[in-house]
Design a protein around this motif. Sequence first.
Motif, PDB file in Angstrom:
ATOM      1  N   ILE A   1      51.213  46.184  41.710  1.00  0.00           N
ATOM      2  CA  ILE A   1      49.876  45.600  41.665  1.00  0.00           C
ATOM      3  C   ILE A   1      50.042  44.252  40.992  1.00  0.00           C
ATOM      4  O   ILE A   1      50.655  44.161  39.929  1.00  0.00           O
ATOM      5  CB  ILE A   1      48.885  46.458  40.854  1.00  0.00           C
ATOM      6  N   GLU A   2      49.485  43.223  41.625  1.00  0.00           N
ATOM      7  CA  GLU A   2      49.605  41.886  41.068  1.00  0.00           C
ATOM      8  C   GLU A   2      48.368  41.070  41.410  1.00  0.00           C
ATOM      9  O   GLU A   2      47.664  41.385  42.381  1.00  0.00           O
ATOM     10  CB  GLU A   2      50.857  41.196  41.585  1.00  0.00           C
ATOM     11  N   PRO A   3      48.106  40.026  40.636  1.00  0.00           N
ATOM     12  CA  PRO A   3      47.001  39.129  41.004  1.00  0.00           C
ATOM     13  C   PRO A   3      47.270  38.534  42.385  1.00  0.00           C
ATOM     14  O   PRO A   3      48.410  38.216  42.733  1.00  0.00           O
ATOM     15  CB  PRO A   3      47.032  38.042  39.933  1.00  0.00           C
ATOM     16  N   TRP A   4      46.215  38.384  43.166  1.00  0.00           N
ATOM     17  CA  TRP A   4      46.354  37.827  44.508  1.00  0.00           C
ATOM     18  C   TRP A   4      46.763  36.365  44.424  1.00  0.00           C
ATOM     19  O   TRP A   4      47.636  35.913  45.155  1.00  0.00           O
ATOM     20  CB  TRP A   4      45.026  37.991  45.248  1.00  0.00           C
ATOM     21  N   ILE A   5      46.141  35.616  43.520  1.00  0.00           N
ATOM     22  CA  ILE A   5      46.497  34.211  43.300  1.00  0.00           C
ATOM     23  C   ILE A   5      46.808  34.055  41.812  1.00  0.00           C
ATOM     24  O   ILE A   5      45.912  34.106  40.975  1.00  0.00           O
ATOM     25  CB  ILE A   5      45.344  33.262  43.712  1.00  0.00           C
ATOM     26  N   ARG A   6      48.056  33.866  41.489  1.00  0.00           N
ATOM     27  CA  ARG A   6      48.493  33.842  40.090  1.00  0.00           C
ATOM     28  C   ARG A   6      47.848  32.743  39.257  1.00  0.00           C
ATOM     29  O   ARG A   6      47.568  32.923  38.100  1.00  0.00           O
ATOM     30  CB  ARG A   6      50.008  33.727  40.022  1.00  0.00           C
ATOM     31  N   GLY A   7      47.606  31.590  39.818  1.00  0.00           N
ATOM     32  CA  GLY A   7      47.083  30.471  39.046  1.00  0.00           C
ATOM     33  C   GLY A   7      45.563  30.388  38.995  1.00  0.00           C
ATOM     34  O   GLY A   7      45.020  29.428  38.454  1.00  0.00           O
TER      35      GLY A   7
ATOM     36  N   ASP B   1      37.386  29.519  39.156  1.00  0.00           N
ATOM     37  CA  ASP B   1      37.615  29.639  40.600  1.00  0.00           C
ATOM     38  C   ASP B   1      36.779  30.777  41.153  1.00  0.00           C
ATOM     39  O   ASP B   1      37.228  31.924  41.232  1.00  0.00           O
ATOM     40  CB  ASP B   1      39.094  29.890  40.893  1.00  0.00           C
ATOM     41  N   ASN B   2      35.527  30.455  41.479  1.00  0.00           N
ATOM     42  CA  ASN B   2      34.654  31.499  42.000  1.00  0.00           C
ATOM     43  C   ASN B   2      33.697  30.948  43.045  1.00  0.00           C
ATOM     44  O   ASN B   2      33.456  29.757  43.136  1.00  0.00           O
ATOM     45  CB  ASN B   2      33.863  32.154  40.869  1.00  0.00           C
ATOM     46  N   ASP B   3      33.190  31.887  43.822  1.00  0.00           N
ATOM     47  CA  ASP B   3      32.138  31.602  44.795  1.00  0.00           C
ATOM     48  C   ASP B   3      31.135  32.742  44.648  1.00  0.00           C
ATOM     49  O   ASP B   3      31.367  33.849  45.135  1.00  0.00           O
ATOM     50  CB  ASP B   3      32.706  31.547  46.212  1.00  0.00           C
ATOM     51  N   GLY B   4      30.066  32.481  43.914  1.00  0.00           N
ATOM     52  CA  GLY B   4      29.109  33.548  43.621  1.00  0.00           C
ATOM     53  C   GLY B   4      29.757  34.591  42.736  1.00  0.00           C
ATOM     54  O   GLY B   4      30.335  34.275  41.698  1.00  0.00           O
TER      55      GLY B   4
ATOM     56  N   LEU C   1      38.336  34.496  41.991  1.00  0.00           N
ATOM     57  CA  LEU C   1      39.685  34.615  42.526  1.00  0.00           C
ATOM     58  C   LEU C   1      40.660  35.242  41.535  1.00  0.00           C
ATOM     59  O   LEU C   1      41.618  35.892  41.941  1.00  0.00           O
ATOM     60  CB  LEU C   1      40.197  33.242  42.979  1.00  0.00           C
ATOM     61  N   ASN C   2      40.401  35.081  40.238  1.00  0.00           N
ATOM     62  CA  ASN C   2      41.298  35.682  39.247  1.00  0.00           C
ATOM     63  C   ASN C   2      41.047  37.175  39.071  1.00  0.00           C
ATOM     64  O   ASN C   2      41.753  37.828  38.310  1.00  0.00           O
ATOM     65  CB  ASN C   2      41.191  34.956  37.903  1.00  0.00           C
ATOM     66  N   ARG C   3      40.082  37.729  39.779  1.00  0.00           N
ATOM     67  CA  ARG C   3      39.795  39.161  39.723  1.00  0.00           C
ATOM     68  C   ARG C   3      40.158  39.873  41.029  1.00  0.00           C
ATOM     69  O   ARG C   3      39.754  40.994  41.264  1.00  0.00           O
ATOM     70  CB  ARG C   3      38.327  39.395  39.378  1.00  0.00           C
ATOM     71  N   ILE C   4      40.907  39.184  41.874  1.00  0.00           N
ATOM     72  CA  ILE C   4      41.378  39.802  43.118  1.00  0.00           C
ATOM     73  C   ILE C   4      42.828  40.230  42.913  1.00  0.00           C
ATOM     74  O   ILE C   4      43.663  39.440  42.458  1.00  0.00           O
ATOM     75  CB  ILE C   4      41.275  38.836  44.311  1.00  0.00           C
ATOM     76  N   TYR C   5      43.091  41.481  43.247  1.00  0.00           N
ATOM     77  CA  TYR C   5      44.423  42.053  43.059  1.00  0.00           C
ATOM     78  C   TYR C   5      44.970  42.549  44.395  1.00  0.00           C
ATOM     79  O   TYR C   5      44.230  43.027  45.252  1.00  0.00           O
ATOM     80  CB  TYR C   5      44.383  43.213  42.059  1.00  0.00           C
ATOM     81  N   LYS C   6      46.278  42.422  44.510  1.00  0.00           N
ATOM     82  CA  LYS C   6      46.999  42.875  45.701  1.00  0.00           C
ATOM     83  C   LYS C   6      47.771  44.133  45.320  1.00  0.00           C
ATOM     84  O   LYS C   6      48.522  44.130  44.336  1.00  0.00           O
ATOM     85  CB  LYS C   6      47.957  41.765  46.156  1.00  0.00           C
ATOM     86  N   VAL C   7      47.566  45.196  46.088  1.00  0.00           N
ATOM     87  CA  VAL C   7      48.216  46.476  45.813  1.00  0.00           C
ATOM     88  C   VAL C   7      49.197  46.764  46.939  1.00  0.00           C
ATOM     89  O   VAL C   7      48.809  46.825  48.112  1.00  0.00           O
ATOM     90  CB  VAL C   7      47.185  47.627  45.719  1.00  0.00           C
ATOM     91  N   TYR C   8      50.465  46.916  46.585  1.00  0.00           N
ATOM     92  CA  TYR C   8      51.511  47.259  47.542  1.00  0.00           C
ATOM     93  C   TYR C   8      51.650  48.778  47.547  1.00  0.00           C
ATOM     94  O   TYR C   8      52.012  49.373  46.526  1.00  0.00           O
ATOM     95  CB  TYR C   8      52.840  46.601  47.153  1.00  0.00           C
TER      96      TYR C   8
END
Length: 122
Positions: A66-72, A77-80, A84-91
Amino acid sequence: MKNWFIIAWISCSFLLPKNVRLHSDVILFCLKPHVSLLEVNRDNGNISVDHFQINEIVKRIKPINIEPWIRGASENDNDGDIYLNRIYKVYLRTETRQELDQQKSYFDSVADILSTEYDYIR
């Protein structure tokens, strides 16, 4: 007018992808804005997170990572409600679409998750 609509509909159907492809072993999820960022811990190949409900799922499905989708990404960085810092990618350890759908549904059931999505191949 009716003929124009039919012609437009047929034309648009050719523009839409016939076979949408997605990664069969990855999902993305986004935490709601009020939820703290996850702390992901790795210990001897086991993964855990500091959110109780999500960690129960992690213990059940045993993802590869499990890792952040966009590390930086930052708080700015938001839209509503989507940060973006709260999106995670699960392998995941999935091999079929049915397994992927099932594991996605586990994350869908967590109240603190805003949305869960497939990772489409671009």
